[in-house]
Design a protein around this motif. Sequence first.
Motif: not given
Lengths: 405, 154
Positions: B12, B128, A341-344, A373, A347, B6-7, B9, B63-66, A402-404
């Motif tokens: 994710l 975030r 996602h763009p927000h990730d 979105p 960051t 933050l990220y 495993e 939405g984002c990963a979070i 990071i996101f593999n």
Amino acid sequence: MKIDQIKKEFPIFDEKIHNNDLVYLDSANSSQKPKVVVDRINDFYTKQFSNVGRSVHYLAVAATNLYENTRTSVQKYINAKDKNEIVFTKGATEALNLVANTLGQSYLQEGDEVLITELEHHSNYVPWHFLRKSKNIKINFAEINEEGEITLDEIEKKITPKTKLISITHLSNVTGAILPVKEITQLAHTKGIIVVVDGCQGAPHLKLDMQDLDCDFYAISCHKMYGPTGLGVLYGKKKWLEELPPYQGGGGMINEVKKDRISYGELPNKYEAGTMATAQVIAFDQSIKFLESIGIENVMSHEADLVEYGQELLQKNNSVKLIGNPKNKGGVLSFTIEGVHPHDIATILDEDGVAIRAGHHCCQILHDKLNIPASARASVGIYNTKDDLDQLNNSINNCKKIFNL
Amino acid sequence: MNLKELYQEIILEHGKNPRNLRKTEGFNKDAKGNNPLCGDNVHVYLKLNGQKIVEDASFEGSGCAISMASASIMTDLIKGKNEHEAKEIVQDFLGMIKENPELKSEYLSEDEKTKLMCLSGVKQYPMRVKCATLSWHTMVSAFDENIEEVKTEN
């Protein structure tokens, strides 16, 4: 032209972001400020401050002259016919609201149509939406093509006998498409249609010549143009600014005020009610001088090089998808990465000191059309180098790791 | 360093394969939430049984990963809880995301606490926090049967 030298004029680049050098790729959002602009604000408040246009004392006269000098500088910079065609506002948003509001008061009628495009920033849609609510005007949207452009043909197709006004961006803040404003204006004027241009992205990056473009209104955001925040410019053809009613009422915009009648001031005072962003206006003169010292042709060719380089770099990067591929493109690289996602993205890039924007960039209509979105956007300014874009690409790779991906 | 916190495993993994990303059949409580700043949105569905226990919880949105991981973990662990317990967990979670070093609620198992603590890295990223909390505020809104959309700006 030595970019390293130019970059040194921006104090912000002495700062460290998370212990990294700043790679500022968010100029479409707001540009950084050269020292001359920052110093000018400080100098004005320290040594020259007074309100303008009111008192007759020494400081007031001097400040008024400085304020009016910027108006003349802007007039020359954008090649407007008359200095009174330059109105200062609190931003491009206010400039566009001023146009929509005053045209709504006295020109547009129920059932009239306004043509905008799918590329428009919310500030060039919402003010017209107000008129849709209050005056029952209709808003039509010119649609983007596959490349994220708005063509002259598409505009022509969407014009109806009821179209009274076309309001378009000069340069899209998402796809980077540069619109054929001059041609659109020519076409519109043959049909008696007014043309309003949202020049937020155009003004800092393109050569401006109001007499050549011939549009009726042009809105400028000064903080995107290496200038202070809280300031915009509305260029309007004199005949319109004279004919239209005032926007806000207050001090400075009046001629005579009686219990039973009020008459309004002449241009440009008519549209500058209340105490204006005086220090910002005076400092903005330095932004214009700064741009003039580099030369807009040099700005344009440097940024075109950067965009071409960045585009190639990102196109080669697997899983990065660029948004739009316009032939005539300004310094904006919007993209998505499948699975992130763009927000990730934003960051993770920030950790390396790479500042980009993520979100819908105030263009929800466009993102809906693209069926995403949000997007990530890297945008360039005069201080950017190819190294910055290499760093962008490296940080994108880190993000993928990071996101593999 | 911070990015790894933050990220994690688990974030994710939940972000990529969110649990309960669907619309609960026969839901009896629901609410929408959105984050106007970024355009992200979420729709939370709850199905409470006769004893007012959450029988099923699910969500739709993007939405984002979070935010996806947060909604995924939330809808998983809220099942089997009643409204009182769920709301206490929400308060505990919001407290942890903003300032508290740990979770205190007696309604959370150690395993659930460990999972939720994976989101604690968000603390260091004030911009975030809204991503992590949107679905939680939305769930409260569903319990309260608020018709108005939850906005993270409020």
